[in-house]
Every structure is written in C-alpha cells, then in structure tokens.
Scaffold this motif. Sequence first.
Motif, PDB file in Angstrom:
ATOM      1  N   LYS A  74      55.248  14.678 -23.170  1.00 38.62           N
ATOM      2  CA  LYS A  74      56.403  15.202 -23.912  1.00 38.62           C
ATOM      3  C   LYS A  74      57.584  15.524 -23.001  1.00 38.62           C
ATOM      4  CE  LYS A  74      53.582  17.433 -27.458  1.00 38.62           C
ATOM      5  NZ  LYS A  74      53.190  18.746 -27.994  1.00 38.62           N
ATOM      6  N   GLY A  75      57.358  15.461 -21.691  1.00 39.06           N
ATOM      7  CA  GLY A  75      58.421  15.772 -20.739  1.00 39.06           C
ATOM      8  C   GLY A  75      58.636  17.259 -20.534  1.00 39.06           C
ATOM      9  N   GLU A  76      57.678  18.070 -20.953  1.00 41.98           N
ATOM     10  CA  GLU A  76      57.801  19.520 -20.822  1.00 41.98           C
ATOM     11  C   GLU A  76      57.391  20.023 -19.443  1.00 41.98           C
ATOM     12  OE1 GLU A  76      55.767  21.266 -24.136  1.00 41.98           O
ATOM     13  OE2 GLU A  76      57.062  20.265 -25.570  1.00 41.98           O
ATOM     14  N   ILE A  77      56.661  19.200 -18.692  1.00 43.65           N
ATOM     15  CA  ILE A  77      56.280  19.537 -17.331  1.00 43.65           C
ATOM     16  C   ILE A  77      56.301  18.231 -16.528  1.00 43.65           C
ATOM     17  CG2 ILE A  77      53.785  19.304 -17.687  1.00 43.65           C
ATOM     18  CD1 ILE A  77      53.424  21.725 -15.835  1.00 43.65           C
ATOM     19  N   HIS A  78      56.692  18.325 -15.277  1.00 38.04           N
ATOM     20  CA  HIS A  78      56.828  17.148 -14.429  1.00 38.04           C
ATOM     21  C   HIS A  78      55.936  17.290 -13.203  1.00 38.04           C
ATOM     22  CE1 HIS A  78      60.290  15.980 -16.838  1.00 38.04           C
ATOM     23  NE2 HIS A  78      60.632  17.249 -16.788  1.00 38.04           N
ATOM     24  N   ALA A  79      55.662  16.191 -12.540  1.00 36.61           N
ATOM     25  CA  ALA A  79      54.782  16.208 -11.370  1.00 36.61           C
ATOM     26  C   ALA A  79      55.314  17.131 -10.276  1.00 36.61           C
ATOM     27  CB  ALA A  79      54.599  14.799 -10.828  1.00 36.61           C
ATOM     28  N   THR A  80      56.612  17.304 -10.214  1.00 36.48           N
ATOM     29  CA  THR A  80      57.192  18.168  -9.186  1.00 36.48           C
ATOM     30  C   THR A  80      57.101  19.650  -9.546  1.00 36.48           C
ATOM     31  OG1 THR A  80      59.379  17.903 -10.182  1.00 36.48           O
ATOM     32  CG2 THR A  80      58.799  16.403  -8.386  1.00 36.48           C
ATOM     33  N   ASP A  81      56.636  19.962 -10.759  1.00 40.16           N
ATOM     34  CA  ASP A  81      56.533  21.353 -11.205  1.00 40.16           C
ATOM     35  C   ASP A  81      55.249  22.039 -10.756  1.00 40.16           C
ATOM     36  OD1 ASP A  81      58.950  21.186 -12.567  1.00 40.16           O
ATOM     37  OD2 ASP A  81      57.991  20.544 -14.428  1.00 40.16           O
ATOM     38  N   PHE A  82      54.295  21.262 -10.263  1.00 36.74           N
ATOM     39  CA  PHE A  82      53.007  21.854  -9.891  1.00 36.74           C
ATOM     40  C   PHE A  82      52.397  21.089  -8.730  1.00 36.74           C
ATOM     41  CE2 PHE A  82      52.171  18.588 -13.024  1.00 36.74           C
ATOM     42  CZ  PHE A  82      51.046  17.944 -12.532  1.00 36.74           C
ATOM     43  N   ARG A  83      51.317  21.635  -8.181  1.00 31.87           N
ATOM     44  CA  ARG A  83      50.552  20.936  -7.157  1.00 31.87           C
ATOM     45  C   ARG A  83      49.077  21.169  -7.420  1.00 31.87           C
ATOM     46  NH1 ARG A  83      49.141  24.485  -2.674  1.00 31.87           N
ATOM     47  NH2 ARG A  83      50.065  26.517  -3.043  1.00 31.87           N
ATOM     48  N   CYS A  84      48.277  20.213  -7.049  1.00 29.06           N
ATOM     49  CA  CYS A  84      46.833  20.305  -7.243  1.00 29.06           C
ATOM     50  C   CYS A  84      46.215  21.089  -6.091  1.00 29.06           C
ATOM     51  CB  CYS A  84      46.225  18.910  -7.317  1.00 29.06           C
ATOM     52  SG  CYS A  84      46.834  17.968  -8.729  1.00 29.06           S
ATOM     53  N   LEU A  85      45.243  21.901  -6.405  1.00 28.46           N
ATOM     54  CA  LEU A  85      44.627  22.764  -5.402  1.00 28.46           C
ATOM     55  C   LEU A  85      43.342  22.187  -4.824  1.00 28.46           C
ATOM     56  CD1 LEU A  85      45.204  26.229  -7.090  1.00 28.46           C
ATOM     57  CD2 LEU A  85      46.586  25.098  -5.343  1.00 28.46           C
ATOM     58  N   ASP A  86      42.853  21.077  -5.398  1.00 25.55           N
ATOM     59  CA  ASP A  86      41.671  20.440  -4.837  1.00 25.55           C
ATOM     60  C   ASP A  86      41.717  18.940  -5.113  1.00 25.55           C
ATOM     61  OD1 ASP A  86      40.205  19.798  -7.390  1.00 25.55           O
ATOM     62  OD2 ASP A  86      40.153  21.972  -7.557  1.00 25.55           O
ATOM     63  N   LEU A  87      40.892  18.189  -4.396  1.00 24.66           N
ATOM     64  CA  LEU A  87      40.909  16.736  -4.481  1.00 24.66           C
ATOM     65  C   LEU A  87      40.518  16.234  -5.872  1.00 24.66           C
ATOM     66  CD1 LEU A  87      41.304  14.034  -3.082  1.00 24.66           C
ATOM     67  CD2 LEU A  87      38.936  14.173  -2.301  1.00 24.66           C
ATOM     68  N   GLY A  88      39.537  16.871  -6.490  1.00 25.22           N
ATOM     69  CA  GLY A  88      39.119  16.444  -7.828  1.00 25.22           C
ATOM     70  C   GLY A  88      40.242  16.546  -8.838  1.00 25.22           C
ATOM     71  N   SER A  89      40.983  17.647  -8.785  1.00 23.76           N
ATOM     72  CA  SER A  89      42.117  17.824  -9.685  1.00 23.76           C
ATOM     73  C   SER A  89      43.203  16.797  -9.397  1.00 23.76           C
ATOM     74  CB  SER A  89      42.698  19.233  -9.543  1.00 23.76           C
ATOM     75  OG  SER A  89      41.748  20.194  -9.931  1.00 23.76           O
ATOM     76  N   LYS A  90      43.431  16.544  -8.125  1.00 23.77           N
ATOM     77  CA  LYS A  90      44.458  15.570  -7.742  1.00 23.77           C
ATOM     78  C   LYS A  90      44.107  14.180  -8.268  1.00 23.77           C
ATOM     79  CE  LYS A  90      47.250  14.221  -3.811  1.00 23.77           C
ATOM     80  NZ  LYS A  90      47.587  14.522  -2.425  1.00 23.77           N
ATOM     81  N   GLN A  91      42.848  13.807  -8.193  1.00 22.19           N
ATOM     82  CA  GLN A  91      42.422  12.500  -8.689  1.00 22.19           C
ATOM     83  C   GLN A  91      42.612  12.401 -10.202  1.00 22.19           C
ATOM     84  OE1 GLN A  91      38.437  12.367  -7.095  1.00 22.19           O
ATOM     85  NE2 GLN A  91      39.108  11.278  -5.258  1.00 22.19           N
TER      86      GLN A  91
END
Length: 69
Positions: A29-46
């Motif tokens: 929906k464009g309400e959150i973007h990849a630059t708005d957050f970061r993953c805290l572990d590899l599983g989440s990042k994948q």
Amino acid sequence: MKRLFPLFREPEAVRLAIAPEVLAALVEKGEIHATDFRCLDLGSKQIVWKMFLSQAKAKLSRGLTNPEL
C-alpha cells in the motif's frame, strides 16, 4: 534546552514483531518503505528480501501485461 533527566529521553527505535503478511500489506500500500526499518536478524532479512522480490516481480508482470498502468 537540555533535559534535566537524561534517563527519560525518547528511544531512538522501537523494537517490535510484525507478521510478514501485515508487513507485506503495508509495503504494497506504500504505507511503509524499505528505508523505514531494518531487520534485526538474518531470518527476518531473508523474509523481507523475498517479500520485496515477489512484489517487484508482480509489478513487472502487471506492467508487461498492462503497459498503460
């Protein structure tokens, strides 16, 4: 103005867990973007990488079948 109580300053980040489906819906929906957050572990990042790749593929497919979109 400096605060008198530095122990009560606002946190720089909020740690939370969110269901992948909810995150995908917010991104779509464009309400959150990849630059708005970061993953805290590899599983989440994948999971997030797969989500963004899947959405990009879907957008490309829609663009190829409906060039006016």
